[in-house]
Design an enzyme around this catalytic site. Structure first.
Site, mmCIF file in Angstrom:
data_model
loop_
_atom_site.group_PDB
_atom_site.id
_atom_site.type_symbol
_atom_site.label_atom_id
_atom_site.label_comp_id
_atom_site.label_asym_id
_atom_site.label_seq_id
_atom_site.Cartn_x
_atom_site.Cartn_y
_atom_site.Cartn_z
ATOM 1 N N GLU A 45 7.408 -7.219 -2.990
ATOM 2 C CA GLU A 45 6.367 -7.165 -1.957
ATOM 3 C C GLU A 45 5.568 -8.465 -1.935
ATOM 4 O O GLU A 45 5.354 -9.058 -2.981
ATOM 5 C CB GLU A 45 5.398 -6.015 -2.258
ATOM 6 C CG GLU A 45 6.010 -4.657 -2.053
ATOM 7 C CD GLU A 45 5.065 -3.538 -2.492
ATOM 8 O OE1 GLU A 45 3.849 -3.769 -2.630
ATOM 9 O OE2 GLU A 45 5.563 -2.436 -2.705
ATOM 10 N N HIS A 78 2.622 -0.252 1.694
ATOM 11 C CA HIS A 78 1.904 0.053 0.439
ATOM 12 C C HIS A 78 0.459 0.503 0.718
ATOM 13 O O HIS A 78 -0.497 -0.134 0.285
ATOM 14 C CB HIS A 78 1.912 -1.183 -0.491
ATOM 15 C CG HIS A 78 1.673 -0.836 -1.926
ATOM 16 N ND1 HIS A 78 2.248 -1.509 -2.979
ATOM 17 C CD2 HIS A 78 0.903 0.128 -2.498
ATOM 18 C CE1 HIS A 78 1.842 -0.988 -4.119
ATOM 19 N NE2 HIS A 78 1.022 0.015 -3.857
ATOM 20 N N ARG A 103 6.395 2.520 -6.966
ATOM 21 C CA ARG A 103 6.441 1.063 -7.046
ATOM 22 C C ARG A 103 7.807 0.564 -6.612
ATOM 23 O O ARG A 103 8.822 1.207 -6.880
ATOM 24 C CB ARG A 103 6.222 0.584 -8.498
ATOM 25 C CG ARG A 103 4.777 0.467 -8.921
ATOM 26 C CD ARG A 103 4.059 -0.699 -8.211
ATOM 27 N NE ARG A 103 2.689 -0.828 -8.645
ATOM 28 C CZ ARG A 103 1.650 -0.158 -8.141
ATOM 29 N NH1 ARG A 103 1.824 0.699 -7.150
ATOM 30 N NH2 ARG A 103 0.428 -0.362 -8.607
HETATM 31 C C1 DGY Z 1 -2.107 1.885 -7.138
HETATM 32 O O1 DGY Z 1 -3.272 2.226 -7.354
HETATM 33 O O2 DGY Z 1 -1.325 1.635 -8.054
HETATM 34 C C2 DGY Z 1 -1.686 1.790 -5.722
HETATM 35 O O3 DGY Z 1 -0.309 1.633 -5.615
HETATM 36 C C3 DGY Z 1 -2.399 0.647 -5.037
HETATM 37 O O4 DGY Z 1 -1.829 -0.553 -5.410
#
Ligand code: DGY
Length: 326
Positions: free
Chosen positions: A267, A285, A238
Site C-alpha cells: 500500500e 484501508h 493487512r
Molecule cells: C489499524 O488500526 O491497524 C487499522 O488498520 C488502521 O491502520
C-alpha cells in the site's frame, strides 16, 4: 522542560491540543508524506513520536533518534514498528486496541454483504449507463443469511464480527492461533476448525489476524484452491496476509466467486489486476474510518505518548519488558 513530540500525519485539533498541554509539539496538519529520511531527520531531536501505520519505524531509523523514548502508533496493527528494535534501544512502543473494534466489525460486515450481493458491481453497472431495466436473472448473488462464515483470527474484532453474523443467521466457524475457551466459543456460537478445514467449509472467509512473518501469504494459491468454488474472501486485516498475485489469478479464472479487500500488499500501491475484475470489492484501508473511531484512535495514541513521557508507563505498552531510556 516539556518533552518534544512529533506527530507525523494530520490528526484532529483536539488531539494536538491534548498533546500541547503537556509537550512541545511539531505537528503535520498539512499532512505532508514524509520519506523515511525526512521522518528520521524530524525525529532526531524528539522524545516522542505519534505515528501512523504507514510510517516504518525500524532499527535504522531508531539508530538516528537517540532521545526517542516512545513510538505511539495510531492504529491497532503495528507491523510497521520493529518492536524488538525498540525494546533493544529502550524505546516504548504503543498501539490503540479496543477503540476501533466495532467500527472495523461493522465495515467488515459491509464488505461481506457488498461482495455476496455484488453491490459495487451493480452500482458501476448503473453509473456507466448499462442498466436497461429489471429482469429476473440480473446480478444474481449469494445470500448472506444461512451462509457459513469462516473467521480466521478470533480476537476482539473477530468476535465482534461473529456477534453481527449471528444477527444474520449465519453458521460460524473460526480458526485462531489459540483456541477459545469453551465459554467464549459458546458465547460467540462458533466452532473451531483447522485452517484448511475452515477454508473447505466456509462460504465467506474473513481474515482478521495481525500481519507478521508467520502470517505472510497465509492465503496463497494452495489455500485458494481449498476454498469452495462459490466462496468469497474478505481481507480487512493487512496486506501481505494474502498473496495478491495468487488472488488475482483465482478471481480471473473464477476459482472463487469473489473477494472484498480493504488492504493490499505494498500500500498505497496495489495489484493492477484487481481493477480489471468485476468480482472484487475494493476500498482504500478505511475499515476503522468512522469519525468517532478515528478521533478515539488519535486521542488514545496521544494519551499513550503523554503517559510514556510523563509517567514512564503508557496504558497500551507493546513491549512491557523494555527498560525505558531515562
Ligand atoms: C489499524 O488500526 O491497524 C487499522 O488498520 C488502521 O491502520
Amino acid at each position: 522542560m516539556k518533552p518534544h513530540v512529533l506527530v507525523s500525519r494530520e490528526v484532529f485539533d483536539e488531539t494536538i491540543a491534548m498533546l500541547e498541554a503537556r509537550c512541545e509539539v511539531e505537528s503535520n496538519q498539512a499532512d505532508v508524506r514524509y520519506s523515511s529520511e525526512e521522518l528520521a531527520a524530524k525525529l532526531a531531536d524528539k522524545d516522542g513520536a505519534v505515528v501512523s501505520t504507514a510510517d516504518r519505524i525500524d532499527a535504522a531509523l531508531l539508530d538516528r533518534c537517540p532521545r526517542l523514548k516512545v513510538v505511539s502508533n495510531v492504529g491497532v496493527g503495528y507491523n510497521n514498528i520493529d518492536v524488538v528494535a525498540c525494546t533493544a534501544r529502550g524505546v516504548m512502543a504503543t498501539n490503540t486496541p479496543g477503540v476501533l473494534t466495532d467500527s472495523v466489525a461493522d465495515y467488515t460486515f459491509g464488505l461481506v454483504i457488498a461482495a455476496c450481493r455484488r453491490m459495487t458491481e451493480a452500482e458501476n453497472h448503473l453509473r456507466s449507463g448499462q442498466w436497461g431495466g429489471t429482469f429476473l436473472k440480473q446480478m444474481l448473488g449469494m445470500d448472506v443469511h444461512g451462509a457459513t462464515l469462516g473467521i480466521i483470527g478470533m480476537g476482539r474484532i473477530g468476535q465482534a464480527v461473529a456477534r453481527r453474523a449471528r444477527g444474520f443467521d449465519m453458521r460460524i466457524v473460526y480458526h485462531n492461533r489459540a483456541r477459545l475457551d469453551a465459554a467464549s466459543e459458546h458465547e460467540s456460537r462458533s466452532a473451531y476448525r483447522s485452517k484448511d478445514d475452515l477454508l473447505k467449509e466456509a462460504d465467506v472467509v474473513v481474515l482478521l489476524i495481525p500481519y507478521s512473518p508467520e502470517t505472510h501469504h497465509l492465503i496463497g494459491a494452495r489455500e485458494l484452491e481449498l476454498m469452495k468454488p462459490g466462496a468469497i474472501l474478505v481481507n480487512v486485516a493487512r496486506g501481505g496476509i494474502v498473496d495478491d498475485e495468487a488472488l488475482v489469478a483465482a478471481l480471473r479464472r473464477g476459482r472463487i466467486r469473489g473477494a472484498a479487500l480493504d488492504v493490499y500488499e505494498n500500500e498505497p500501491r496495489f495489484h493492477p489486476g484487481f481493477l480489471e475484475l468485476k468480482n472484487v470489492v475494493l476500498s482504500p484501508h478505511i475499515a476503522s474510518a468512522s469519525e468517532p473511531t478515528r478521533k478515539a484512535m488519535a486521542n488514545t495514541a496521544a494519551r499513550n505518548c503523554i503517559a510514556a513521557l510523563t509517567e514512564g508507563r503508557p496504558p497500551n505498552l507493546l513491549n512491557p519488558e523494555v527498560r525505558a531510556r531515562a
